[in-house]
Design an enzyme around this catalytic site. Structure first.
Site, PDB file in Angstrom:
ATOM      1  CB  SER A  37      -6.548 -13.443  -0.040  1.00  0.00           C
ATOM      2  OG  SER A  37      -7.860 -11.729  -0.582  1.00  0.00           O
ATOM      3  CG  HIS A  48      -7.629 -11.499   5.251  1.00  0.00           C
ATOM      4  ND1 HIS A  48      -8.105 -12.635   5.037  1.00  0.00           N
ATOM      5  CD2 HIS A  48      -7.700 -10.894   3.961  1.00  0.00           C
ATOM      6  CE1 HIS A  48      -8.894 -12.868   4.011  1.00  0.00           C
ATOM      7  NE2 HIS A  48      -8.425 -11.802   3.179  1.00  0.00           N
ATOM      8  CD  GLU A  97      -8.343 -15.267   7.710  1.00  0.00           C
ATOM      9  OE1 GLU A  97      -8.750 -16.502   7.709  1.00  0.00           O
ATOM     10  OE2 GLU A  97      -7.724 -15.037   6.635  1.00  0.00           O
ATOM     11  CG  ASN A 156      -9.199 -15.797   0.944  1.00  0.00           C
ATOM     12  OD1 ASN A 156     -11.165 -16.279   1.250  1.00  0.00           O
ATOM     13  ND2 ASN A 156      -8.810 -14.965   1.037  1.00  0.00           N
TER      14      ASN A 156
HETATM   15  P1  NAD Z   1      -8.682  -4.002  -6.617  1.00  0.00           P
HETATM   16  O1  NAD Z   1      -7.769  -4.440  -7.817  1.00  0.00           O
HETATM   17  O2  NAD Z   1     -10.102  -3.249  -6.630  1.00  0.00           O
HETATM   18  O3  NAD Z   1      -8.084  -2.814  -5.572  1.00  0.00           O
HETATM   19  C1  NAD Z   1      -6.338  -2.962  -5.702  1.00  0.00           C
HETATM   20  C2  NAD Z   1      -5.630  -1.832  -5.818  1.00  0.00           C
HETATM   21  O4  NAD Z   1      -4.444  -1.622  -6.042  1.00  0.00           O
HETATM   22  C3  NAD Z   1      -6.485  -0.572  -7.078  1.00  0.00           C
HETATM   23  O5  NAD Z   1      -7.037   0.312  -6.896  1.00  0.00           O
HETATM   24  C4  NAD Z   1      -5.253  -0.541  -8.006  1.00  0.00           C
HETATM   25  O6  NAD Z   1      -4.571   0.675  -9.148  1.00  0.00           O
HETATM   26  C5  NAD Z   1      -4.528  -0.326  -6.675  1.00  0.00           C
HETATM   27  N1  NAD Z   1      -2.610  -0.937  -6.717  1.00  0.00           N
HETATM   28  C6  NAD Z   1      -1.695  -1.479  -8.206  1.00  0.00           C
HETATM   29  N2  NAD Z   1      -0.719  -1.473  -7.914  1.00  0.00           N
HETATM   30  C7  NAD Z   1      -0.401  -0.311  -6.931  1.00  0.00           C
HETATM   31  C8  NAD Z   1       0.829   0.124  -6.770  1.00  0.00           C
HETATM   32  N3  NAD Z   1       1.459  -0.278  -6.339  1.00  0.00           N
HETATM   33  N4  NAD Z   1       0.790   0.855  -5.180  1.00  0.00           N
HETATM   34  C9  NAD Z   1      -0.455   1.476  -4.685  1.00  0.00           C
HETATM   35  N5  NAD Z   1      -1.043   0.825  -5.263  1.00  0.00           N
HETATM   36  C10 NAD Z   1      -1.496   0.711  -6.625  1.00  0.00           C
HETATM   37  O7  NAD Z   1      -8.296  -4.880  -5.032  1.00  0.00           O
HETATM   38  P2  NAD Z   1      -8.828  -5.589  -4.051  1.00  0.00           P
HETATM   39  O8  NAD Z   1      -9.700  -6.737  -4.479  1.00  0.00           O
HETATM   40  O9  NAD Z   1      -9.305  -4.105  -2.812  1.00  0.00           O
HETATM   41  O10 NAD Z   1      -7.615  -6.112  -3.348  1.00  0.00           O
HETATM   42  C11 NAD Z   1      -6.882  -5.316  -2.763  1.00  0.00           C
HETATM   43  C12 NAD Z   1      -6.029  -6.481  -1.655  1.00  0.00           C
HETATM   44  O11 NAD Z   1      -6.896  -7.416  -0.869  1.00  0.00           O
HETATM   45  C13 NAD Z   1      -5.418  -7.641  -1.946  1.00  0.00           C
HETATM   46  O12 NAD Z   1      -4.115  -8.519  -1.678  1.00  0.00           O
HETATM   47  C14 NAD Z   1      -6.419  -9.136  -2.536  1.00  0.00           C
HETATM   48  O13 NAD Z   1      -5.918  -9.699  -1.992  1.00  0.00           O
HETATM   49  C15 NAD Z   1      -7.061  -8.485  -0.910  1.00  0.00           C
HETATM   50  N6  NAD Z   1      -8.728  -8.798  -0.930  1.00  0.00           N
HETATM   51  C16 NAD Z   1      -9.193  -8.847  -1.400  1.00  0.00           C
HETATM   52  C17 NAD Z   1     -10.992  -9.340  -1.143  1.00  0.00           C
HETATM   53  C18 NAD Z   1     -12.114  -9.372  -2.160  1.00  0.00           C
HETATM   54  O14 NAD Z   1     -12.579 -10.122  -1.882  1.00  0.00           O
HETATM   55  N7  NAD Z   1     -11.594  -8.672  -3.134  1.00  0.00           N
HETATM   56  C19 NAD Z   1     -11.128  -9.736   0.134  1.00  0.00           C
HETATM   57  C20 NAD Z   1      -9.657  -9.545   1.475  1.00  0.00           C
HETATM   58  C21 NAD Z   1      -8.453  -8.771   0.346  1.00  0.00           C
END
Ligand code: NAD
Length: 291
Positions: free
Chosen positions: A119, A140, A152, A190
């Protein structure tokens, strides 16, 4: 570059959503996570989310079954090496993402494109830790992935045109719309959204309004479909804090300082919906404001 097999790193809310839309669009998906629980839960979660589309006649039962069959999981990150495109969607921490890319690099096919769903973290900096900055970019998605129209696409300083075109082709096949953003902290959505959410937390912290009054004010007064605190819970408060820190560090401007109350909620493990408590408590029938 033909893209048919896509690796997804991280089976959290974003990874599951990304696997969901890719599989419905006919891509073969291989998903990994360090948490066996997250990986084991993924088919059930994706199936339940596709059911909502089935209920609205957007997807048939047959398409659902085909999509689920296209999603495979593995506990071994390096199994993703032979895919055509990798979308990293693990926890929003630079050290985590760097370690994933460094572990993947020796196992990649020569043409595999690497992307991150980050993000906020610098695409150029992540790319520099790989052997292929020209085939690295930001991909993204917005949350919830099956619903949100925008993706994005962020070029790092070295990203080549063929890589950008290949990723734009994937966005088109998903039926989504790509917006091109430059690689500066938090990109477009963001950069604008998170300071608003952070300001809503300051408004709460300073006692200007309660959780309920802040959210209803923005829904009724600014016509936002969700209040900013409700939205923060939906995104994940740890993710919101991580993005504010990236804006604060990357732009070196105090206007981006994360609200101490946001930090406090994250320290408490109150991360929003995913941990059942954030600005609202989700453990009962209806969400109850925590302040
Ligand atoms: P989340 O906490 O729901 O999921 C993250 C997952 O990554 C978890 O299941 C965790 O076990 C796993 N993980 C951690 N370390 C790891 C590794 N070394 N190898 C493999 N898996 C691993 O988080 P999310 O909301 O799904 O966010 C994930 C990414 O997406 C982040 O970079 C976040 O910034 C981005 N993002 C989030 C949103 C949102 O609204 N939540 C929107 C767009 C982008």
């Amino acid at each position: 570059m033909t893209i048919e097999r896509i690796g997804v790193v991280g089976a959290g809310q974003m990874g599951n959503g990304i696997a969901h839309v890719l599989a419905l669009a006919g891509y073969d998906v291989l998903m990994t996570d360090t948490s066996a629980d997250a990986l084991n839960a993924s088919h059930g979660i994706i199936g339940a989310n596709i059911d909502r589309q089935v209920a609205r006649d957007k997807v048939s039962e047959g398409e659902k079954a085909e999509a689920l069959a296209r999603i495979k999981t593995t506990g071994k990150l390096t199994d993703l090496g032979p895919t055509d495109l990798i979308i990293e969607a693990a926890t929003e921490r630079e050290a985590v993402k760097v370690a994933i890319f460094e572990d993947l690099v020796p196992h990649l096919g020569k043409d595999t494109i690497l992307t991150s769903n980050t993000s906020s973290i610098s695409i150029t900096r992540l790319a520099s830790r790989t052997d292929r900055p020209e085939r690295f970019m930001g991909f993204h998605f917005m949350n919830p992935v099956p619903v949100m129209q925008l993706v994005e696409l962020i070029r790092g300083i070295a990203t080549d045109e063929a890589t950008f075109a290949a990723c734009r082709g994937v966005v088109e096949r998903l039926g989504k719309t790509a917006a091109s953003a430059e690689d500066f902290p938090a990109f477009i959505v963001n950069r604008i959204l998170m300071p608003m959410i952070n300001e809503a937390v300051y408004t709460l912290y300073e006692g200007v309004g309660s959780v309920a009054s802040i959210d209803s004010s923005m829904k009724l007064g600014a016509n936002h479909p969700m209040g900013p605190l409700e939205l923060a819970d939906f995104i994940g408060l740890d993710t919101c804090l991580a993005i504010m820190n990236v804006l604060h560090d990357g732009l070196a401007d105090t206007k981006y300082r994360p609200c101490p109350l946001l930090t406090k909620y994250v320290e408490a493990g109150w991360l929003g919906r995913k941990s059942d408590r954030g600005f609202y408590d989700y453990r009962g029938e209806v969400p109850v404001p925590t302040r």
